[in-house]
Enzyme design. Sequence first.
Site, PDB file in Angstrom:
ATOM      1  CG  HIS A  38      -6.555   2.385  -3.046  1.00 30.03           C
ATOM      2  ND1 HIS A  38      -5.806   2.721  -1.935  1.00 30.03           N
ATOM      3  CD2 HIS A  38      -5.681   1.840  -3.923  1.00 30.03           C
ATOM      4  CE1 HIS A  38      -4.541   2.414  -2.137  1.00 30.03           C
ATOM      5  NE2 HIS A  38      -4.434   1.865  -3.349  1.00 30.03           N
ATOM      6  CD  GLN A  74      -2.828   1.218   2.415  1.00 24.11           C
ATOM      7  OE1 GLN A  74      -2.661   0.481   3.377  1.00 24.11           O
ATOM      8  NE2 GLN A  74      -3.817   2.088   2.348  1.00 24.11           N
ATOM      9  CB  THR A  75       2.176   3.476  -2.410  1.00 20.50           C
ATOM     10  OG1 THR A  75       1.192   3.465  -3.454  1.00 20.50           O
ATOM     11  CG2 THR A  75       3.172   2.340  -2.605  1.00 20.50           C
TER      12      THR A  75
END
Length: 150
Positions: free
Chosen positions: A105, A99-100
């Site tokens: 999302h 996850q960045t």
Amino acid sequence: MLSSDSEPSCPFCEIAEGRASADRVYETPEVLAFLPLAPATTGHTLVIPKRHVTDLWHADSGSLMPTMAASLVVAQALKKAFSPDGLNLINSAGSAATQTVFHLHIHLVPRWDDDQMAEFWPKTAPWSASKRASTAEVIRKNITDCGLRS
């Protein structure tokens, strides 16, 4: 205008509130679907709750249910529009899971038999029946202990 349910420096909150542009494809009062800047395949779409939620572990049913319902709508539109051979529904929670952007999302990634996406499941040997059973027991116990927040 900054909502009380947003994070000022979150790029997805900026998009949801119209403070940053995006190629929007679907929207309800609770969710937004838009194309990422660097899609993995044609049709790759992100679905987010408009309210800031860091990741799946911080979600409640009020933010998750509309996000998943919107994911179904967009998935059907992707199938109709592009006739892919398959579809990946991907969510990453935490940096160890890649996850960045720390706003919940869902990636909807249309797939074709000859696309350039790499396989991401490691090749592993099957677990023993006892290891599967003990793992399942730990998960069941914690599902009972946790429950879903609404």
